[in-house]
Motif scaffolding. Structure first.
Motif, PDB file in Angstrom:
ATOM      1  N   THR A 172       0.828  -1.205   0.000  1.00 25.61           N
ATOM      2  CA  THR A 172       0.000   0.000   0.000  1.00 25.61           C
ATOM      3  C   THR A 172       0.863   1.256   0.000  1.00 25.61           C
ATOM      4  OG1 THR A 172      -1.626  -1.234   1.276  1.00 25.61           O
ATOM      5  CG2 THR A 172      -1.878   1.149   1.225  1.00 25.61           C
ATOM      6  N   TYR A 174       1.171   4.959   1.407  1.00 25.77           N
ATOM      7  CA  TYR A 174       0.649   5.720   2.537  1.00 25.77           C
ATOM      8  C   TYR A 174       0.725   7.209   2.236  1.00 25.77           C
ATOM      9  CZ  TYR A 174       1.051   1.237   4.848  1.00 25.77           C
ATOM     10  OH  TYR A 174       0.918  -0.091   5.160  1.00 25.77           O
ATOM     11  N   GLN A 205      -7.854   7.400   0.527  1.00 28.84           N
ATOM     12  CA  GLN A 205      -8.890   6.722   1.319  1.00 28.84           C
ATOM     13  C   GLN A 205      -8.634   7.035   2.789  1.00 28.84           C
ATOM     14  OE1 GLN A 205      -9.339   2.476   0.592  1.00 28.84           O
ATOM     15  NE2 GLN A 205     -10.067   2.168   2.690  1.00 28.84           N
ATOM     16  N   PHE A 208      -9.333   3.833   7.263  1.00 29.21           N
ATOM     17  CA  PHE A 208      -8.379   2.736   7.167  1.00 29.21           C
ATOM     18  C   PHE A 208      -8.084   2.175   8.555  1.00 29.21           C
ATOM     19  CE2 PHE A 208      -6.166   6.722   7.625  1.00 29.21           C
ATOM     20  CZ  PHE A 208      -5.157   6.459   8.543  1.00 29.21           C
TER      21      PHE A 208
END
Length: 451
Positions: A172, A174, A205, A208
């Motif tokens: 992912t 960040y 997003q 999380f």
């Protein structure tokens, strides 16, 4: 591809290559994956391991050392290497793997290794060394890809490409602000599909899952499993991004925790290495066996108090060992399920109550079913229906006690701050043995001898 297991042929091949020159040894090693070499190391002497590590390319050598089980002491192998080779390997390792290995050394040896490596790497490893081993901070890798929330698509992609050059896996992305505070996560797919003039602030997003650095590793594993994550960010108390924990680290944690619980329930100290020698095994297990011996004397004292019953009704002796053994098995089943539930979740009062109630019902039904079998044997084989009734009641009662203790004892120990996996087994064995002897002897005395 099947999992690799040590084979006699493989050992003979490696040992033959070790007696040859480095060219032949390197040729043989090329037929093995790094994780397979790590497994083969379990059967090789220290000097053979050092020679192999020195021959292997740095990227393969670092992977071999990171794949070695902790109980085979990769830190000893690392510290004995030539300083130049050692430095290359440490700099090749992921920060979390390097920290795990270096943390097993004393401070002087840690300093010796860290002073020779790149200062940025050394600083990252020192920061990770400050966390407890079984926390999120101790598990995390501080090597992450982060982009600023104020960037546009082009600048963000350039930044990701630049940062990913030194990383093996791209997980992912960040998103942070100017103060390094974690603001959210960014999907590579969403970024690539976005319009050319898109900004990260519009793509991020903000909902999380994350963990604080001091969270226990079991809670991290629970979150990754619950939300089906491949990785999870680690932050400090001010939401500053510290690192990430990946699913491969969690697999190791779950294996470690499960092994620890199994050993504890069996009365074996977690400090006993699975490949340790007989002295370590005796030191680990003898105290628990002595405690078990004490509880066995307690159970034997119950039989002593019913000497006259045993003398007049000797057949009861054979049956009461069956009842006590069945109680022990039933209690172990309830204990295993309850300890597992505790390790997966902190049970609420209602959940704890339901757990105990469930095991009570299971114990009652299983006890009655097995009691009927014992009743039938006593009725037809011994031609004694009253003995059958005594055995039915004793079997049912002991399996109810087994279910209740198997579920409630670990829950009570957990509430008072005692590890339920360690102490439950001894307490429960005492209950089931004592009740397993007491019930048939007492019932036989009251219903058969006084009848």
């Amino acid at each position: 591809m099947q999992s690799f297991e040590i084979d006699k042929t493989d050992l003979l091949r490696i040992k033959a290559a070790l007696e040859s020159d480095d060219v032949e040894l390197e040729k043989v090693l090329q037929g093995y994956h790094a994780s397979e070499i790590a497994i083969l190391f379990e059967k090789l002497p220290q000097e053979a391991k050092e020679r192999i590590i020195n021959i292997l390319p740095t990227d393969i050598a670092s992977e071999v050392i990171s794949e070695m089980d902790e109980e085979h002491h990769p830190e000893e192998l690392l510290v004995n290497l030539d300083p130049e080779k050692r430095t290359e390997i440490v700099e090749e390792l992921d920060y979390d793997d390097a920290t795990d290995i270096i943390s097993q050394l004393d401070e002087e040896q840690q300093h010796e290794i860290l002073k020779d490596i790149d200062q940025e790497d050394a600083s990252s490893i020192r920061a990770l060394l400050s966390y407890e081993e079984d926390t999120a901070g101790g598990l995390m890798n501080s090597d992450v890809i982060r982009v600023n929330i104020n960037l546009d698509k082009k600048d963000a992609l350039d930044e990701i490409i630049h940062q990913s050059e030194e990383m093996e896996e791209l997980y992912t992305i960040y998103v942070v602000d100017d103060a390094a505070t974690l603001k959210g996560i960014l999907s590579i797919k969403k970024l690539i599909k976005a319009k050319a003039d898109a900004r990260i602030s519009d793509l991020v997003q903000t909902s999380f899952v994350y963990v604080k650095a001091d969270v226990d590793q079991e809670e991290v594993a629970r979150l990754i499993s619950q939300y089906n994550l491949t990785n999870i960010p680690v932050v400090d108390e001010h939401m500053k991004l510290l690192g990430r924990i990946t699913v491969d680290d969690i697999i190791d944690v779950m294996e470690e925790e499960n092994t620890e619980d199994i050993l504890k329930i069996s009365g074996v100290s977690e400090d006993e290495e699975l490949s340790g020698n007989w002295k370590d095994a005796v030191k680990s297990r003898l105290p628990w066996l002595v405690i078990n011996l004490g509880t066995a004397f307690l159970a034997a004292s119950i039989i002593r108090n019913f000497d006259s019953t045993v003398a007049k009704l000797s057949i009861i002796s054979a049956y009461m060992t069956i009842i006590a053994g069945m109680g022990g098995n039933a209690a172990t089943q309830a204990l295993a399920v309850t300890v597992r539930r505790i390790s997966l979740n902190d049970l609420s009062d209602k959940q704890a109550y339901n757990t105990v109630l469930k095991e009570f019902l299971v114990g009652m039904i299983n006890g009655a079913a097995n009691g009927l079998i014992v009743f039938t044997v006593a009725f037809f084989y011994d031609a004694n229906p009253m003995l059958g009734l005594v055995l039915f009641l004793a079997m049912t009662g002991n399996l109810i006690i087994a279910g209740l203790t198997g579920a409630s004892i670990p829950l009570i120990l957990k509430r008072v701050g005692i590890d339920p996996a360690v102490a439950s087994s001894i307490i429960i064995t005492t209950f089931t043995d004592c009740i397993g002897f007491l019930l048939p002897l007492w019932l036989a005395t009251k219903l058969l001898l006084h009848h």
